[in-house]
Design an enzyme around this catalytic site. Sequence first.
Site, PDB file in Angstrom:
ATOM      1  N   GLU A  18       7.581  13.059 -14.704  1.00 16.91           N
ATOM      2  CA  GLU A  18       7.398  14.349 -15.044  1.00 16.91           C
ATOM      3  C   GLU A  18       6.721  14.503 -16.345  1.00 16.91           C
ATOM      4  O   GLU A  18       6.626  13.313 -17.155  1.00 16.91           O
ATOM      5  CB  GLU A  18       8.522  15.445 -15.293  1.00 16.91           C
ATOM      6  CG  GLU A  18       9.467  15.007 -16.241  1.00 16.91           C
ATOM      7  CD  GLU A  18      10.115  16.368 -16.655  1.00 16.91           C
ATOM      8  OE1 GLU A  18       9.526  17.255 -17.236  1.00 16.91           O
ATOM      9  OE2 GLU A  18      11.638  16.272 -16.191  1.00 16.91           O
ATOM     10  N   LYS A  55      21.135  19.721 -17.106  1.00 13.32           N
ATOM     11  CA  LYS A  55      21.278  19.694 -18.517  1.00 13.32           C
ATOM     12  C   LYS A  55      22.473  20.290 -18.971  1.00 13.32           C
ATOM     13  O   LYS A  55      22.945  21.363 -18.684  1.00 13.32           O
ATOM     14  CB  LYS A  55      20.033  20.496 -18.874  1.00 13.32           C
ATOM     15  CG  LYS A  55      18.667  20.054 -18.561  1.00 13.32           C
ATOM     16  CD  LYS A  55      17.362  20.679 -19.254  1.00 13.32           C
ATOM     17  CE  LYS A  55      16.328  19.923 -19.006  1.00 13.32           C
ATOM     18  NZ  LYS A  55      15.691  20.216 -17.788  1.00 13.32           N
TER      19      LYS A  55
END
Length: 302
Positions: free
Chosen positions: A25, A159
């Site tokens: 990404e 996360k």
Amino acid sequence: MSDFIDIAPEVAEALASGKPVVALESTIISHGMPYPQNLETAQAVEQDVRDNGAIPATIAVIGGRCKIGLSPAELEYFAKGTDILKLSRRDIPYCLAKKRDGATTVSATMIMAEKAGIKVFATGGIGGVHRELATSFDISADLTELGRTSVAVVCAGAKAILDIPMTLEHLETLGVPVISYGTDEFPAFYTVKSGQKAPIRLDTPAEIAEFLKSKWEFGLAGGAVIGNPPPAEKALELDAIEHAIDSALIEAKGLNIHGREVTPFLLQRVTQHTKGKSLEANIALVRNNAALGAKIAVALAG
């Protein structure tokens, strides 16, 4: 596809000849880390993919064109750029139509990787269900994308700023397999442990590749989450991270920060609270995931 997508020659040759390719990404470069650590990390991650036998394909949008593989100059542009959109699925049409530059999040990277024929994507951590869901109803588009787009995502779990148990529940609802690599516990980004048992444990890249082949050859569309614990020498203690996150959440609430601005704000504050140790862990885990992603891609190609 060719109307919107440009595939770098090296990546195109690898795909045409059946060589392993790993998607990467670009949001982590433009929005996830400060300069110059972002550029150094992007370069190191690409090298980690090469060192483990695969071709890296960092994905982004430049001038309304989806780029599957960036040049060194383009990597530096995204590391220094200030007018770069952060792209999720919903943002892609605007970026293409307006011929803007955009950095791809997990969901956007998955979409473009699948269109290019790339099956493995390595990143830091996936988005998920945010804490205080009852008041924000904030659920990352990453989860929906995992349920519909057939790309395996190698990450260090969700996360740490998220509600990990609820994220795992939502992934189950969407039918997304969640694998932990070499551990019985699902990793929590900065930390090896999350307190959550791994739904599936697999111990080798070959096992993961066989799992993915079985899933897709059977006709089950959608991705898979491969949770790869961060390197132990750089991982942080769960209690210390939780304290930093709690403080950052209180600050975000007081500043009325919400929506897509929450995640970068919290990550920045956690870095400050941990005196930079969380950034060091972030860099280490991204590189670790790139290496594993390459090994899985090699096994899939074989």
